[in-house]
Every structure is written in structure tokens, then in C-alpha cells.
Write an enzyme that holds these catalytic residues in place. Structure first.
Site, PDB file in Angstrom:
ATOM      1  N   GLY A 182       8.344   4.066   0.551  1.00  0.00           N
ATOM      2  CA  GLY A 182       9.114   5.242   0.952  1.00  0.00           C
ATOM      3  C   GLY A 182      10.570   5.004   0.671  1.00  0.00           C
ATOM      4  O   GLY A 182      10.940   3.956   0.147  1.00  0.00           O
ATOM      5  N   THR A 183      11.392   5.965   1.052  1.00  0.00           N
ATOM      6  CA  THR A 183      12.817   5.811   0.787  1.00  0.00           C
ATOM      7  C   THR A 183      13.397   4.651   1.596  1.00  0.00           C
ATOM      8  O   THR A 183      14.355   4.022   1.211  1.00  0.00           O
ATOM      9  CB  THR A 183      13.576   7.095   1.183  1.00  0.00           C
ATOM     10  OG1 THR A 183      13.093   7.493   2.460  1.00  0.00           O
ATOM     11  CG2 THR A 183      13.336   8.187   0.174  1.00  0.00           C
ATOM     12  N   ILE A 202       0.803  -1.221   0.000  1.00  0.00           N
ATOM     13  CA  ILE A 202       0.000   0.000   0.000  1.00  0.00           C
ATOM     14  C   ILE A 202       0.835   1.269   0.000  1.00  0.00           C
ATOM     15  O   ILE A 202       0.298   2.371  -0.051  1.00  0.00           O
ATOM     16  CB  ILE A 202      -0.982   0.048   1.190  1.00  0.00           C
ATOM     17  CG1 ILE A 202      -0.251  -0.220   2.493  1.00  0.00           C
ATOM     18  CG2 ILE A 202      -2.105  -0.946   0.976  1.00  0.00           C
ATOM     19  CD1 ILE A 202      -1.138  -0.078   3.720  1.00  0.00           C
ATOM     20  N   GLY A 203       2.116   1.147   0.069  1.00  0.00           N
ATOM     21  CA  GLY A 203       2.907   2.377   0.057  1.00  0.00           C
ATOM     22  C   GLY A 203       4.377   2.086  -0.078  1.00  0.00           C
ATOM     23  O   GLY A 203       4.816   0.946   0.030  1.00  0.00           O
ATOM     24  N   GLY A 242      11.729   1.853   2.549  1.00  0.00           N
ATOM     25  CA  GLY A 242      11.181   0.526   2.279  1.00  0.00           C
ATOM     26  C   GLY A 242       9.731   0.579   1.862  1.00  0.00           C
ATOM     27  O   GLY A 242       9.270   1.590   1.330  1.00  0.00           O
ATOM     28  N   LEU A 243       9.027  -0.519   2.119  1.00  0.00           N
ATOM     29  CA  LEU A 243       7.660  -0.652   1.634  1.00  0.00           C
ATOM     30  C   LEU A 243       6.668  -0.749   2.789  1.00  0.00           C
ATOM     31  O   LEU A 243       7.046  -1.070   3.908  1.00  0.00           O
ATOM     32  CB  LEU A 243       7.542  -1.931   0.802  1.00  0.00           C
ATOM     33  CG  LEU A 243       8.497  -2.040  -0.401  1.00  0.00           C
ATOM     34  CD1 LEU A 243       8.365  -3.405  -1.048  1.00  0.00           C
ATOM     35  CD2 LEU A 243       8.207  -0.934  -1.401  1.00  0.00           C
ATOM     36  N   VAL A 244       5.411  -0.505   2.454  1.00  0.00           N
ATOM     37  CA  VAL A 244       4.357  -0.694   3.448  1.00  0.00           C
ATOM     38  C   VAL A 244       3.330  -1.664   2.900  1.00  0.00           C
ATOM     39  O   VAL A 244       2.917  -1.571   1.753  1.00  0.00           O
ATOM     40  CB  VAL A 244       3.652   0.624   3.781  1.00  0.00           C
ATOM     41  CG1 VAL A 244       2.665   0.398   4.914  1.00  0.00           C
ATOM     42  CG2 VAL A 244       4.658   1.676   4.165  1.00  0.00           C
ATOM     43  N   ASP A 283       6.868  16.416  10.980  1.00  0.00           N
ATOM     44  CA  ASP A 283       6.506  16.066   9.605  1.00  0.00           C
ATOM     45  C   ASP A 283       4.993  15.954   9.448  1.00  0.00           C
ATOM     46  O   ASP A 283       4.494  15.045   8.799  1.00  0.00           O
ATOM     47  CB  ASP A 283       7.198  14.757   9.204  1.00  0.00           C
ATOM     48  CG  ASP A 283       7.215  14.551   7.688  1.00  0.00           C
ATOM     49  OD1 ASP A 283       7.049  15.539   6.946  1.00  0.00           O
ATOM     50  OD2 ASP A 283       7.364  13.394   7.251  1.00  0.00           O
TER      51      ASP A 283
END
Lengths: 444, 258
Positions: free
Chosen positions: A28-29, A25-26, A31-33, A150
Site C-alpha cells: 500500500g502507500t 502479500i500486499g 508500506g508492505l504486508v 473504506d
């Protein structure tokens, strides 16, 4: 527990078998989600978001981002803070998995749905309830000396169907810090806060900053909930380390007027204010018109609260605790725990859409075909036999802290940029017109 | 929580005296006694401090690292986890948790230069990185540690004893040669250190302590523990230490799996 007939399951560490993978589902720098469902008898079917951290590339072990997130979320127990359910380690590839309670929605998607699909504002009860809960979570963090650093719509999660429906959860603590007794100045962590939500003191190069940076971001989010548009949509200068973000300041000054040493005495000490005297101090900004942009009467409690959050001087900016006490929250409609129910009886319930899930990626990421990063419509899903059958009307997935998967159908949102004064040298930059800057400023 | 000791995992996880300083079954089998274990922990606490000096990290990082180290060995045996790898890795992890990250490369560089690693135990970067994960797991991912330093400053001001801060501060540093940080709230350790410091510096603090309404028996017990270190363990004879270290396995199985 192991199904010997399924080679994929056999290869998985035992802890992973507590979960049934749904998909990615996502990304990022770090890794993954993933979205997964718990398998244990007591929690069977309960959805979990699993954030996988790769080893840092520099050969320096667990990333400081993961350490911050684990360290702070292990201690945080609050209704409006995302819950870290478990941490797992895979020694085979030295990766770390953080399992969170899964939240269906986030403000990025909720706002986008209203802007692009419904073309109607978010009802006032929902806006107020969301804002109250964000502040409630933030007050908890700030009173424990944690700055989130953030905050932005995609990091404000909202629970979907279930006992906690419509409850806000602040997510993504990868940049959060304890500031009570920092061993190093806070500015050592490099640039923080996605540029559109970045407080003016940060944009002007403040070395020491406080929880007030989070309140500025909440102000920006509040305005965005009201208008469905990012309030200060500056173009990020990505040259060098912590470059001077002239365009972002320009956008802010145009709306709020020029800051003055009168209103903000420490302004004169800020490095970029001094260094860019002629660039920013020379410009004249007339007609500050925040109320016309947010279309709120200048004397309304909503506008009063918003303008206190967008106070230039961080020392005068309203705190989370003060904001919770503001008149806005004591006037009808009163805020509630379930932000997603209709504001008044008879009003239509808004059904927010499902977040895209990439059903073709396994936990190790290795089985992902090259096209797997794009949004797969349900009929295109390639499901492995180990994967959960997802109901046709599956819910949006969500997960703390991730960058969203690229979406083919993401509409650009460019009108604001047309007001930009400068010619954008980097007009080929694909982020230029996107609603959300894809490139987070995330430095360790 | 990060800045509220009473709501923190550190507070909830404080241990009783019978939960620290015990010898785990695997260590008993190797012939390690409670005394051996105590010596090894003191020695490696000093090692962490020594290593930190080369890496130029601050005292709070050292304190957090030693607290991790001592907490780990209430749960894991010296037979399973080599303290000569665990100690530097605790420093590595603490440097991240305290936002003062040191590079693994630099850490390993100094590990090879100072005892005990200069005598043959050679660990490389990959060993540190793997141990980092095992430590996270062994710590159950609880990383926030409170220290006596902050309450110390406030308490000394309150007592009007700011002039003895240097003495008391170093007593607090020495308190990490014991397991006290695992057993008592940091401000109680700070008070015990003030108590010792005021005796050494001949300051009258009786009235001040009485007005605090803290349990003086606990303060005295903490002070006794620190004084016991000064009296009996400040200079450990090398042969006693070597005898204890010799009972550690000569090699450690890479017990990593999933």
C-alpha cells in the site's frame, strides 16, 4: 533463539524472530504486508499477516493511518472484526509492524473467482451468511460510534481452514474514525471511500456524514455478491482535491433514478448538487432498474433489503442493526457462521484459490529484487534459507487492508465501462479498465 | 471501545491509588521523592497545556496528552524517560489520536520558545519522532482515553445546573494536575467537580446527588484530591520545583535499540 549461522536472522530485532517470514502479500502507500508464521511453542505455525508502516515521508512520525488502526483495533473485540494480535517497532528504520490474525480469503478474490474461473454465482447461503456477518461486525462498530469509511470487497476478509473457517472479518481501519464528538468536521480528512462504494452524500460533497456511508457501501457489496460485478463502476476524476465525481453519480442515477428533494430533503443543501445544477440536475434518468441488474424479483426479501441499503437519503437508509433484523435473514436458507460450506447437502464445496505470495521479499524489503512485485508462480520462487517451506497447495493469504499485488494475469473487466456516456479523456489510464481502482483515495 | 467507557481499555486499566504516585526504584536512587515526582508531573502537565495554547489545539487533546504523560510515568522512571521530551511528545501523539494532528516542525518550534526548553534542553524533530514510538510501546498501544467533559455536560443538564458550567469546566481542567484520570471513571471525576463547583457557587445539590445513588465517599475523595491541589500546589515556589528538576539526569542515554 538466534541462529548464529544465519546472518539475516542475526540482523533482525528479537521480536521479528517470533515470526518466520513466508513472503509479501500486499502493498500500500504506507508500506508492505507480509505473511508469516508464528514460532512460539504455543502458536507454532499459526499464520499471521504483518503490515509494515514506513515513517511518513513528510517527517511526521507514525502515520495517522497507523495510529487510527492501532487505536481502534486495540479496543475492538468482535468475531467479525479483524484481530490485531501484536504491534512491534523497529527502531533501526523507525518502522511499525502490525500483526493480525491471518485470513485466507477476501470478497474481492471470492467474487473474482466466481466471475472469472467458475462463471457461476455464489450460492445463496454463502451470500446471505457473508452479508449477515458484515452487518454484524458493522453494527458493533456503529454502536461504538466508529465509521469504517473504506468498506469494499477487498477489505472484507474471510477466514480459511481452521476453527474460524468461513467467518467474516472486517479489515483495514486506516480510515476509520470515531464520530461521536469529532474535534474537526469529518470532511477534514479528505475524500474517503473508494469511489465505487462511495455514498451519494459524499459524492455530492456533504460536510457532515454518518455511519450511513458504510451502509451504502454494504449495499454495493451485496449487489456485487449477487451479480459478481461492481454495481456502480464509475470512472474516477483524479483532478485536484476532492473533484466532483460526475461519472460515478451518473452511474448511480442511471440505475436508481434521479434523486429528488421529495425523497431526500437535505439534498438541496449539498454543495455539489447546487454547484453542478446543470450537469446533474439537467440530465434525465429514465427506467430505474436495480432489480433487473441484480436479477432479483422486486418483491423478494433480498431486493427489499438491498434497496433499503441503497436509499438516497442517509437519514432514511437502513442501519446495520435494522438490516440484521430484516426478513431476508429469517427466510431460508438461514445465514450461518461458516459462510463457505455448501448451501445444501450434496452441493459442491468451492475451493477458493491461493493468493499470490512474493517469496523473495524480506521483512526489511531490502532484499527484494526489482521484479519481485509481480506474481511469482511457485516454481519461480526464490526462497531464502530462512523462509518457510510452503506446501505446494498453499492457501491464499490475506491481510487486512492492503492493496493487492499487481497481478499479471488479472483480467480486465471492462464491459461496464462501455456504457459510459462521456468520452474518457484519460483513456490511457491503466486503471480505466481494471476491476478495482488501484488508486485509493487516501488523504490524511 | 471507542465510545463505550465500560468496555474500554481505559476502564479496564484504571489504577488504584497505590499504583500511581509511587516512586520507581531508578528514581529513588537519584533521590527523587514522591513529592518531587508530584511537582514534576504538575509542572509538565501545565507545560503541555501551555504548549497546546501556542499550537491552538483543543482542550480534549491536552487532556489526552496529560493522561498519556501520567500513565507513562506509572510505568517508566523519570531517570529513563526525560519528562521534558515525553511531555511534548505526548501532545504530539494525542494530536494524532484526537484527529487534530500538529506538525512536528511546529511543535519543536514552540518547544524551543517556551520553558523549560528555552533553558538549554534542546530536542529536535528526530527526538520527538523517536520518542513517539517509545511512547506507543510504553502505552502498550492503548490510545483511547475518556474524559469527564462529555458526561459533565449531560450531568449538569440533568441537575439543572448548566449555569455553573464555566466554573465546573475549569475545575475539570484542573483535575488533570492530578493522577485522577488514571484512577476513576470520567463521570465520577465530573461529579466531584460538580460537587466542588456547587459548593463554590452556593448551589443546593444534595438531593440530586442522593438520587444518583453513587458512592459519595468516592466523590468526596476525588474532590479532596482536587482541593488539595488548589490549596497546596496551585502556585509551586520556583525553588521547590527547581530542586526537584535538578534531580533529573543531566543527559539521557539514547536507550533505543531493538
Amino acid at each position: 533463539m538466534v541462529d548464529p549461522g544465519n546472518p539475516r536472522q542475526r540482523a533482525r530485532p528479537a521480536w521479528l524472530q517470533q515470526y518466520e517470514l513466508v513472503g509479501k502479500i500486499g502493498e500500500g502507500t504506507y508500506g508492505l504486508v507480509y505473511l508469516a508464521r508464528r514460532q512460539q511453542p504455543l502458536h507454532r505455525g499459526v499464520r499471521i499477516a504483518i503490515k509494515k508502516f514506513k515513517q511518513s515521508k513528510e517527517g511526521d512520525g507514525v502515520s495517522p493511518t497507523a495510529i487510527r488502526e492501532i487505536m481502534l483495533l486495540r479496543e475492538c473485540i468482535h468475531d467479525n472484526i479483524v484481530k490485531l494480535v501484536n504491534v512491534h517497532i523497529n527502531y533501526v528504520d523507525m518502522s511499525l509492524y502490525l500483526a493480525f490474525d491471518y485470513a485466507e480469503h477476501d470478497l474481492y478474490e471470492i467474487i473474482r473467482h466466481h466471475r472469472e474461473k467458475l462463471s457461476s454465482p455464489i450460492n445463496q447461503y454463502t451470500v446471505k451468511s457473508l452479508l449477515w456477518q458484515i452487518l454484524n461486525g458493522l453494527n458493533y462498530l456503529h454502536s461504538n460510534w466508529i465509521i469504517h469509511r473504506d468498506l469494499k470487497p477487498s477489505n472484507i476478509l474471510v477466514m480459511g481452514d481452521g476453527e474460524e473457517q468461513g467467518v467474516v472479518k472486517i479489515g483495514d481501519f486506516g480510515l476509520a474514525r470515531v464520530h461521536q464528538a469529532p474535534l474537526k468536521p469529518l470532511c477534514d480528512n479528505g475524500v474517503v471511500v473508494t469511489i465505487w462504494y462511495r455514498a451519494p452524500e459524499l459524492l455530492l460533497g456533504a460536510k457532515h456524514y454518518t455511519s450511513a456511508v458504510d451502509m451504502w457501501a454494504v449495499g454495493c457489496i451485496f449487489a456485487e455478491l449477487l451479480t459478481l460485478k461492481p454495481l456502480f463502476q464509475g470512472i474516477e476524476d483524479k483532478n485536484g482535491q476532492n473533484p466532483f465525481q460526475l461519472d460515478q453519480l451518473d452511474k448511480i442515477f442511471k440505475t436508481l433514478g434521479h434523486p429528488t428533494a421529495d425523497r431526500w430533503p437535505t439534498l438541496l443543501n449539498l454543495p455539489f448538487w447546487q454547484a453542478n445544477r446543470n450537469l446533474i440536475q439537467g440530465r434525465k434518468y429514465e427506467n430505474p432498474g436495480l432489480y433487473s441488474i441484480v436479477q432479483q424479483p422486486a418483491k423478494s426479501p433480498a431486493f427489499d433489503l438491498l434497496s433499503k441499503m441503497l436509499e438516497y437519503d442517509p437519514a432514511k437508509r437502513i442501519s446495520a442493526a435494522q438490516a440484521l433484523d430484516h426478513q431476508y435473514f429469517r427466510t431460508e436458507p438461514l445465514p450461518g457462521r461458516n459462510a463457505l460450506v455448501p448451501g445444501s447437502p450434496g452441493e459442491k464445496v468451492v475451493h477458493y484459490p491461493a493468493r499470490p505470495v512474493d517469496y523473495s521479499t524480506d521483512f526489511d524489503g531490502s532484499t527484494a529484487p526489482p521484479q519481485s512485485n509481480t506474481n511469482l508462480a511457485p516454481q519461480q520462487q526464490q526462497r531464502g534459507e530462512h523462509m518457510m517451506q510452503v506446501p505446494a497447495m498453499h492457501q491464499p493469504l490475506h491481510l487486512p487492508a492492503i492493496q493487492r499485488m499487481p497481478q499479471n494475469n488479472m483480467n480486465n473487466f471492462s464491459s461496464v465501462n462501455q456504457q459510459g456516456r462521456r468520452k474518457e479523456p484519460d483513456s490511457g489510464n491503466q486503471n480505466y479498465n481494471n476491476y478495482q481502482p488501484l488508486n485509493k483515495s487516501r488523504r490524511m | 471501545m471507542a465510545a463505550n467507557f465500560w468496555a474500554s481499555s481505559h476502564c479496564k486499566k484504571l489504577l488504584d491509588s497505590d499504583e500511581v504516585g509511587h516512586v520507581l526504584p531508578a528514581d529513588q536512587e537519584r533521590g527523587l521523592t514522591a513529592e518531587d515526582v508530584k511537582l514534576i508531573k504538575i509542572y509538565l502537565s501545565s507545560y503541555i497545556k501551555n504548549l497546546a495554547g501556542h499550537l491552538k489545539v483543543r482542550q480534549r487533546v491536552v487532556a489526552t496528552a496529560i493522561a498519556y504523560f501520567r500513565r507513562i510515568y506509572t510505568r517508566k522512571s523519570f531517570t529513563e524517560f526525560d519528562p521534558r521530551l515525553v511531555a511534548p511528545t505526548c501532545l504530539y501523539l494525542a494530536s494524532k489520536a484526537e484527529e487534530s494532528t500538529v506538525a512536528a516542525k511546529l511543535l519543536v518550534f514552540y518547544m524551543k520558545k517556551i520553558p523549560p526548553e528555552d533553558k538549554g534542553f534542546r530536542y529536535e524533530i528526530k527526538d520527538v519522532l523517536e520518542m513517539e514510538m517509545r511512547l506507543l510501546e510504553a502505552l502498550d498501544y492503548y490510545l483511547v482515553i475518556y474524559h469527564p467533559y462529555r458526561p459533565l455536560i449531560q450531568l449538569l443538564q440533568d441537575a439543572g445546573l448548566s449555569d455553573i458550567i464555566v466554573t465546573v469546566w475549569s475545575i475539570v481542567n484542573d483535575s488533570y494536575r492530578t493522577d485522577l484520570i488514571l484512577m476513576h471513571p470520567p463521570f465520577m471525576i465530573a461529579l466531584a467537580c460538580i460537587y466542588i463547583g456547587s459548593v463554590i457557587k452556593d448551589k443546593e445539590t444534595r438531593t440530586w446527588f442522593e438520587e444518583l445513588r453513587v458512592d459519595m465517599n468516592v466523590i468526596k475523595n476525588i474532590a479532596m484530591e482536587i482541593l488539595d491541589f488548589y490549596e497546596n500546589y496551585r502556585n509551586i515556589p520556583e525553588e521547590r520545583l527547581n530542586a526537584a528538576m535538578a534531580k533529573l539526569p543531566q543527559s539521557y542515554v539514547n536507550a533505543v535499540g531493538d
